[in-house]
Design a protein around this motif. Structure first.
Motif, short mmCIF file in Angstrom:
data_model
loop_
_atom_site.label_atom_id
_atom_site.label_comp_id
_atom_site.label_asym_id
_atom_site.label_seq_id
_atom_site.Cartn_x
_atom_site.Cartn_y
_atom_site.Cartn_z
N TYR A 52 27.14 27.17 54.73
CA TYR A 52 27.70 26.33 53.77
C TYR A 52 29.15 26.47 53.53
O TYR A 52 29.50 27.59 53.80
CB TYR A 52 27.02 26.61 52.22
N HIS A 53 29.94 25.38 53.40
CA HIS A 53 31.18 25.47 53.39
C HIS A 53 32.06 25.36 51.94
O HIS A 53 31.44 24.50 51.25
CB HIS A 53 31.92 24.38 54.15
N GLY A 54 32.76 26.65 51.61
CA GLY A 54 33.30 26.54 50.48
C GLY A 54 34.73 26.18 50.67
O GLY A 54 35.36 26.48 51.61
N PHE A 55 35.52 25.56 49.70
CA PHE A 55 36.68 24.89 49.60
C PHE A 55 37.51 25.47 48.28
O PHE A 55 36.91 25.46 47.44
CB PHE A 55 37.07 23.56 49.76
N GLY A 56 38.78 25.82 48.55
CA GLY A 56 39.47 26.30 47.51
C GLY A 56 40.96 26.05 47.36
O GLY A 56 41.56 25.53 48.33
N THR A 57 41.67 26.55 46.41
CA THR A 57 42.88 26.35 46.09
C THR A 57 43.87 27.63 46.20
O THR A 57 45.01 27.83 45.98
CB THR A 57 43.43 25.37 44.99
N GLY A 58 43.29 28.76 46.57
CA GLY A 58 43.70 29.98 46.42
C GLY A 58 44.81 30.23 47.60
O GLY A 58 44.44 29.71 48.82
N SER A 59 45.55 31.16 47.40
CA SER A 59 46.80 31.14 48.65
C SER A 59 46.89 32.96 48.90
O SER A 59 47.64 33.08 49.48
CB SER A 59 48.08 30.46 48.36
N THR A 60 46.12 33.70 48.25
CA THR A 60 46.17 35.00 48.54
C THR A 60 45.78 35.17 50.34
O THR A 60 44.88 34.80 50.73
CB THR A 60 44.94 36.05 47.71
N ALA A 61 46.53 36.22 50.75
CA ALA A 61 46.17 36.43 52.16
C ALA A 61 44.66 36.79 52.47
O ALA A 61 44.12 37.49 51.59
CB ALA A 61 46.95 37.48 52.76
#
Length: 103
Positions: free
Chosen positions: A1-10
């Motif tokens: 399953y593919h999750g998508f997000g808006t986080g930018s933490t390394a």
């Protein structure tokens, strides 16, 4: 399953989730897209292709491979420059996992 997000933490080896995963922007709220699975360029490459077709505006900056449509185990996470999407757009991600020969 593919999750998508808006986080930018390394990216880090100990992460167990996306930093800021989408919820209501998924076409079916809180349900990750299912990837199609195939063999990659050789027998030791696992490939999954997932498509995000959001029903709301979002700027995607992270992607993860999971063991379930919600919750589940995070297998890998990637961070990248923003892809801005609106309802009706789609983003297709191909993920290749290479295993050592004989493993």
């Amino acid at each position: 399953y593919h999750g998508f997000g808006t986080g930018s933490t390394a990216e880090a080896a100990g992460q167990t989730a996306l930093v800021t995963e989408l919820t209501t922007q998924y076409a079916t709220d809180n349900t990750r897209p299912t990837g199609s699975t195939t063999e990659g360029a050789s027998a030791n490459i696992y490939r999954t292709v997932g498509t995000l077709s959001p029903d709301a505006t979002c700027a995607i900056t992270e992607h993860g491979i999971f063991s379930a449509t919600s919750a589940g185990v995070l297998l890998d996470r990637s961070v990248f420059s923003a892809f801005n999407l609106v309802s009706g757009d789609s983003l297709q991600i191909t993920y290749d996992l290479t295993f050592s020969s004989g493993s």
